[in-house]
Scaffold this motif. Structure first.
Motif, mmCIF file in Angstrom:
data_model
loop_
_atom_site.group_PDB
_atom_site.id
_atom_site.type_symbol
_atom_site.label_atom_id
_atom_site.label_comp_id
_atom_site.label_asym_id
_atom_site.label_seq_id
_atom_site.Cartn_x
_atom_site.Cartn_y
_atom_site.Cartn_z
ATOM 1 N N MET A 1 107.118 9.310 -17.874
ATOM 2 C CA MET A 1 107.783 9.058 -16.594
ATOM 3 C C MET A 1 109.219 9.574 -16.632
ATOM 4 O O MET A 1 109.693 10.151 -15.645
ATOM 5 C CB MET A 1 107.769 7.557 -16.272
ATOM 6 C CG MET A 1 106.399 7.036 -15.913
ATOM 7 S SD MET A 1 106.392 5.257 -15.609
ATOM 8 C CE MET A 1 107.176 5.201 -14.009
ATOM 9 N N CYS A 2 109.891 9.404 -17.759
ATOM 10 C CA CYS A 2 111.257 9.899 -17.903
ATOM 11 C C CYS A 2 111.278 11.426 -17.809
ATOM 12 O O CYS A 2 112.105 12.004 -17.100
ATOM 13 C CB CYS A 2 111.835 9.433 -19.235
ATOM 14 S SG CYS A 2 113.519 9.977 -19.508
ATOM 15 N N GLN A 3 110.360 12.058 -18.511
ATOM 16 C CA GLN A 3 110.280 13.525 -18.481
ATOM 17 C C GLN A 3 109.978 14.022 -17.075
ATOM 18 O O GLN A 3 110.616 14.948 -16.575
ATOM 19 C CB GLN A 3 109.208 14.005 -19.462
ATOM 20 C CG GLN A 3 109.080 15.502 -19.527
ATOM 21 C CD GLN A 3 107.993 15.946 -20.509
ATOM 22 O OE1 GLN A 3 107.457 15.149 -21.264
ATOM 23 N NE2 GLN A 3 107.669 17.213 -20.472
ATOM 24 N N TRP A 4 109.011 13.399 -16.418
ATOM 25 C CA TRP A 4 108.665 13.807 -15.061
ATOM 26 C C TRP A 4 109.850 13.614 -14.128
ATOM 27 O O TRP A 4 110.152 14.474 -13.299
ATOM 28 C CB TRP A 4 107.457 13.018 -14.551
ATOM 29 C CG TRP A 4 106.952 13.549 -13.253
ATOM 30 C CD1 TRP A 4 106.007 14.507 -13.065
ATOM 31 C CD2 TRP A 4 107.409 13.176 -11.931
ATOM 32 N NE1 TRP A 4 105.838 14.749 -11.717
ATOM 33 C CE2 TRP A 4 106.682 13.948 -11.002
ATOM 34 C CE3 TRP A 4 108.345 12.275 -11.460
ATOM 35 C CZ2 TRP A 4 106.865 13.829 -9.634
ATOM 36 C CZ3 TRP A 4 108.536 12.156 -10.086
ATOM 37 C CH2 TRP A 4 107.802 12.925 -9.192
ATOM 38 N N GLY A 5 110.545 12.478 -14.265
ATOM 39 C CA GLY A 5 111.705 12.207 -13.419
ATOM 40 C C GLY A 5 112.801 13.247 -13.601
ATOM 41 O O GLY A 5 113.408 13.699 -12.627
ATOM 42 N N ALA A 6 113.051 13.659 -14.854
ATOM 43 C CA ALA A 6 114.064 14.687 -15.118
ATOM 44 C C ALA A 6 113.666 16.011 -14.471
ATOM 45 O O ALA A 6 114.499 16.694 -13.859
ATOM 46 C CB ALA A 6 114.260 14.859 -16.620
ATOM 47 N N GLU A 7 112.390 16.361 -14.580
ATOM 48 C CA GLU A 7 111.904 17.593 -13.952
ATOM 49 C C GLU A 7 111.995 17.498 -12.432
ATOM 50 O O GLU A 7 112.347 18.472 -11.766
ATOM 51 C CB GLU A 7 110.472 17.879 -14.398
ATOM 52 C CG GLU A 7 110.385 18.278 -15.864
ATOM 53 C CD GLU A 7 108.951 18.379 -16.384
ATOM 54 O OE1 GLU A 7 108.000 18.310 -15.571
ATOM 55 O OE2 GLU A 7 108.798 18.509 -17.604
ATOM 56 N N HIS A 8 111.694 16.338 -11.898
ATOM 57 C CA HIS A 8 111.773 16.136 -10.448
ATOM 58 C C HIS A 8 113.219 16.291 -9.958
ATOM 59 O O HIS A 8 113.469 16.939 -8.935
ATOM 60 C CB HIS A 8 111.221 14.760 -10.068
ATOM 61 C CG HIS A 8 111.343 14.460 -8.617
ATOM 62 N ND1 HIS A 8 110.608 15.129 -7.657
ATOM 63 C CD2 HIS A 8 112.120 13.580 -7.950
ATOM 64 C CE1 HIS A 8 110.934 14.667 -6.462
ATOM 65 N NE2 HIS A 8 111.849 13.716 -6.618
ATOM 66 N N ILE A 9 114.162 15.714 -10.693
ATOM 67 C CA ILE A 9 115.581 15.851 -10.336
ATOM 68 C C ILE A 9 115.963 17.327 -10.314
ATOM 69 O O ILE A 9 116.636 17.793 -9.384
ATOM 70 C CB ILE A 9 116.465 15.052 -11.312
ATOM 71 C CG1 ILE A 9 116.267 13.554 -11.084
ATOM 72 C CG2 ILE A 9 117.941 15.437 -11.161
ATOM 73 C CD1 ILE A 9 116.849 12.672 -12.183
ATOM 74 N N ASN A 10 115.500 18.089 -11.301
ATOM 75 C CA ASN A 10 115.782 19.533 -11.333
ATOM 76 C C ASN A 10 115.169 20.241 -10.128
ATOM 77 O O ASN A 10 115.808 21.109 -9.532
ATOM 78 C CB ASN A 10 115.272 20.162 -12.631
ATOM 79 C CG ASN A 10 116.121 19.776 -13.819
ATOM 80 O OD1 ASN A 10 117.286 19.414 -13.690
ATOM 81 N ND2 ASN A 10 115.531 19.835 -14.999
ATOM 82 N N GLN A 11 113.947 19.883 -9.768
ATOM 83 C CA GLN A 11 113.285 20.485 -8.607
ATOM 84 C C GLN A 11 114.064 20.208 -7.333
ATOM 85 O O GLN A 11 114.257 21.100 -6.502
ATOM 86 C CB GLN A 11 111.855 19.944 -8.460
ATOM 87 C CG GLN A 11 110.889 20.430 -9.498
ATOM 88 C CD GLN A 11 110.518 21.875 -9.276
ATOM 89 O OE1 GLN A 11 110.428 22.350 -8.147
ATOM 90 N NE2 GLN A 11 110.321 22.601 -10.365
ATOM 91 N N VAL A 12 114.505 18.980 -7.169
ATOM 92 C CA VAL A 12 115.271 18.608 -5.977
ATOM 93 C C VAL A 12 116.567 19.410 -5.923
ATOM 94 O O VAL A 12 116.938 19.934 -4.867
ATOM 95 C CB VAL A 12 115.541 17.087 -5.959
ATOM 96 C CG1 VAL A 12 116.549 16.717 -4.878
ATOM 97 C CG2 VAL A 12 114.241 16.316 -5.766
#
Length: 115
Positions: A93-104
């Motif tokens: 979840m942490c990894q996905w969240g970091a990737e999501h922040i980058n996408q945004v």
């Protein structure tokens, strides 16, 4: 188990769902924390809600509450062995969240301005 679940994800969400439980579990990952530390790490949670969420996680067997016989009372929380089985999920979840922040952030810089 009193409840009949339609799928295993529903059972997982029943235990760790909501706004605060995953954050509490994350902050206990690999650490023993006192109530005041958790409150400081999750500043938007009320004391009442933190107490409630900790009790629910303890009732599910995910966290351990240790009370020391001191004045004032000292209480520490940690993950149980069962609670530690969630660590890979928390990491993902942490990894996905970091990737999501980058996408945004990327979408913000690429998106044309609406002037």
């Amino acid at each position: 188990m009193d409840k009949a679940y339609q799928c295993p994800v529903e059972a997982t969400l029943d235990v760790i769902g909501g706004k605060w439980k995953v954050l509490i579990l994350w902050h206990l990952k690999g650490k023993v924390r006192r109530f005041s530390e958790l409150k400081r790490l999750i500043p938007n949670i009320t004391q009442k809600m933190l107490t409630q969420q900790l009790r629910e996680l303890e009732a599910e067997g995910l966290i351990h509450r240790r009370v020391y016989a001191e004045v004032p009372p000292k209480v520490e929380y940690s993950l149980t062995e069962y609670g530690k089985t969630l660590n890979p999920i928390l990491e993902m979840m942490c990894q996905w969240g970091a990737e999501h922040i980058n996408q945004v952030e990327e979408r913000k810089t690429v998106a044309p301005e609406n002037n």
